[in-house]
Write a protein that holds these residues in place. Structure first.
Motif, short mmCIF file in Angstrom:
data_model
loop_
_atom_site.label_atom_id
_atom_site.label_comp_id
_atom_site.label_asym_id
_atom_site.label_seq_id
_atom_site.Cartn_x
_atom_site.Cartn_y
_atom_site.Cartn_z
N TRP A 1 0.93 -1.35 -0.22
CA TRP A 1 0.02 -0.07 0.06
C TRP A 1 0.80 1.34 0.17
O TRP A 1 0.44 2.50 -0.21
CB TRP A 1 -1.08 0.06 1.33
CG TRP A 1 -2.34 -0.92 0.89
CD1 TRP A 1 -2.25 -2.27 1.23
CD2 TRP A 1 -3.55 -0.26 0.72
NE1 TRP A 1 -3.28 -2.71 0.97
CE2 TRP A 1 -4.12 -1.66 0.47
CE3 TRP A 1 -3.93 0.68 0.56
CZ2 TRP A 1 -5.51 -1.50 0.17
CZ3 TRP A 1 -5.40 0.86 0.12
CH2 TRP A 1 -6.20 -0.46 0.09
N PRO B 1 -3.89 -1.46 -3.00
CA PRO B 1 -4.77 -0.31 -3.41
C PRO B 1 -5.49 -0.32 -4.72
O PRO B 1 -6.44 0.14 -4.69
CB PRO B 1 -3.93 0.93 -3.10
CG PRO B 1 -2.45 0.58 -3.33
CD PRO B 1 -2.40 -1.08 -2.60
N GLU B 2 -4.72 -0.88 -5.59
CA GLU B 2 -5.30 -1.00 -7.06
C GLU B 2 -6.59 -1.62 -6.88
O GLU B 2 -7.61 -1.20 -7.84
CB GLU B 2 -4.41 -1.52 -7.79
CG GLU B 2 -3.25 -0.70 -8.11
CD GLU B 2 -1.94 -0.82 -7.34
OE1 GLU B 2 -0.90 -0.16 -7.59
OE2 GLU B 2 -2.15 -1.45 -6.09
N LEU C 1 -7.35 2.71 -6.10
CA LEU C 1 -6.29 3.72 -5.18
C LEU C 1 -5.11 3.74 -5.82
O LEU C 1 -4.72 2.79 -6.42
CB LEU C 1 -6.71 3.55 -3.92
CG LEU C 1 -8.18 3.77 -3.52
CD1 LEU C 1 -8.11 3.42 -1.90
CD2 LEU C 1 -8.59 4.98 -3.56
N GLY D 1 -1.92 6.87 -1.01
CA GLY D 1 -2.86 7.79 -0.83
C GLY D 1 -2.86 8.98 -1.82
O GLY D 1 -3.60 9.87 -1.83
N GLU E 1 -3.20 10.76 -5.35
CA GLU E 1 -4.32 10.85 -6.39
C GLU E 1 -4.03 11.03 -7.97
O GLU E 1 -2.98 11.54 -8.10
CB GLU E 1 -5.14 12.08 -5.91
CG GLU E 1 -6.11 11.81 -4.55
CD GLU E 1 -6.85 13.19 -4.15
OE1 GLU E 1 -7.06 14.13 -5.15
OE2 GLU E 1 -7.66 13.14 -3.09
N GLU F 1 1.51 1.74 -10.16
CA GLU F 1 0.76 2.74 -9.77
C GLU F 1 -0.17 3.29 -10.85
O GLU F 1 -0.49 4.58 -10.91
CB GLU F 1 1.57 4.10 -9.39
CG GLU F 1 2.31 3.64 -7.98
CD GLU F 1 2.89 4.93 -7.35
OE1 GLU F 1 2.53 6.27 -7.84
OE2 GLU F 1 3.82 4.81 -6.43
#
Length: 345
Positions: free
Chosen positions: A55, A117-118, A122, A126, A128, A345
């Protein structure tokens, strides 16, 4: 991971509940040493070793530091609370209550586990991802190299780390287990000796976030070398204890030093081999550290039996940590890139 944690939570809580009804020794071995131990394989390190690093990339150090505080709090708080329960209701109902609490806490939490997170749309840390516009194209994703288990196993760095981790676990378990008899042997009561364990717990918990933040600024390999050297020094201090004050200071300093190992060990694997196959890569190391951890109490106790003193046993622990520092010093990041470079990412 969600199914693995759920199954482990059910089996762990169930094994604790079953201990209330045990009347034969072989059943105790089966329930506690069999079912319970298998449950802990997934619960003890799965989250901090294989899930949390997925994460985070830039903030991985602080995340690992925060996550590992929970595992450090357990040995500090639970012996006191469990003893209070056992004193109030007896050991059988004490197991029952502990099992029910385990189920009530871990089963609901297991449904919240997400692998990375994917899976939730996300990004790590954290961050954006703004929508592309005519003037602002979508930022290029950060490409993090991820090694498969077989690719990692073909690098010398992996085996240097595996050997160093095995030496570290060989040094820890037996050393901790023999603190109280060592303190009693040099003239302290059990109550005074327990102060060192409390100081160790406070030191280990308080320093973990600091080690994590340092890892975001400095080389994890170099920090791991420093941590191993400081741990060796802390073991030397145990051989110089002369009173209650030095006993507490030795325990606290050891906590400050060895607390970094629980951060750096999973962190260096994640940083070196990427986050895509963390569970598989760590699965090659876990059997080695499990074996050495189980042999550690026998080694320390055996040296005590052979020489009638803990001096040689603790000296062996000190030397082992020096070897850990030396081996990690040679474990430079892998240079050869694996076949898969994944933009995660």
């Amino acid at each position: 991971p969600r199914l693995l944690m759920l199954a482990s939570a059910l089996s762990l809580g169930g094994s604790l509940v079953l201990l209330k009804f045990v009347h034969d020794l072989w059943v105790f071995y089966l329930v506690f040493g069999g079912i319970g131990a298998l449950s802990m394989v997934a619960l003890s390190e799965m989250l901090t070793v294989a899930i949390v690093p997925k994460w985070f990339i830039r903030k991985r150090g602080r995340a690992m530091g925060l996550a590992s505080i929970g595992t450090a709090m357990g040995p500090l708080l639970f012996p006191i609370s469990v003893q209070a329960v056992v004193s109030a209701v007896g050991w059988r109902d004490g197991w029952l209550i502990l099992g029910l609490v385990t189920l009530a806490v871990l089963v609901p939490l297991s449904f919240l586990i997400k692998t990375r997170p994917e899976d939730m749309g996300l990004l790590p840390d954290g961050e954006e991802s703004p929508p592309p516009t005519a003037n602002t194209p979508t930022p290029a994703p950060i490409a993090e190299v991820s090694y498969t288990r077989s690719e990692a196993a073909r690098t010398p760095t992996f085996w240097l780390l595996a050997i160093s981790f095995s030496l570290a676990t060989l040094s820890m378990g037996g050393f901790f287990a023999n603190w109280l008899p060592y303190f009693q042997g040099i003239g302290f009561s059990a109550a005074v000796g327990s102060l060192a364990a409390i100081a160790y717990g406070i030191g280990s918990i308080s320093i973990r976030l600091v080690w994590g933040l340092l890892s975001e600024r400095y080389s994890v390999r170099h920090l791991l070398v420093v941590q191993a050297l400081l741990t060796a020094v802390s073991v030397y201090f145990f051989l110089q204890i002369s009173g209650p004050t030095t006993l507490v200071l030795a325990g606290g300093f050891h906590g400050l030093a060895v607390g970094g190992f629980f951060i750096m060990r999973p962190l260096i694997i994640a940083n070196y081999f990427g986050r895509l196959h963390l569970g598989a890569v760590n699965s090659l190391i876990r059997p080695l550290t499990t074996i050495t951890s189980s042999l550690s109490p026998l080694l320390v106790a055996g040296l005590f039996d052979a020489f009638g003193t803990y001096t040689w046993a603790f000296t062996a622990v000190l030397i082992a940590w020096l070897f850990v520092a030396a081996i990690v010093g040679f474990a430079k990041p892998p240079r050869k890139k694996p076949s898969s470079v994944v933009a995660q990412e």
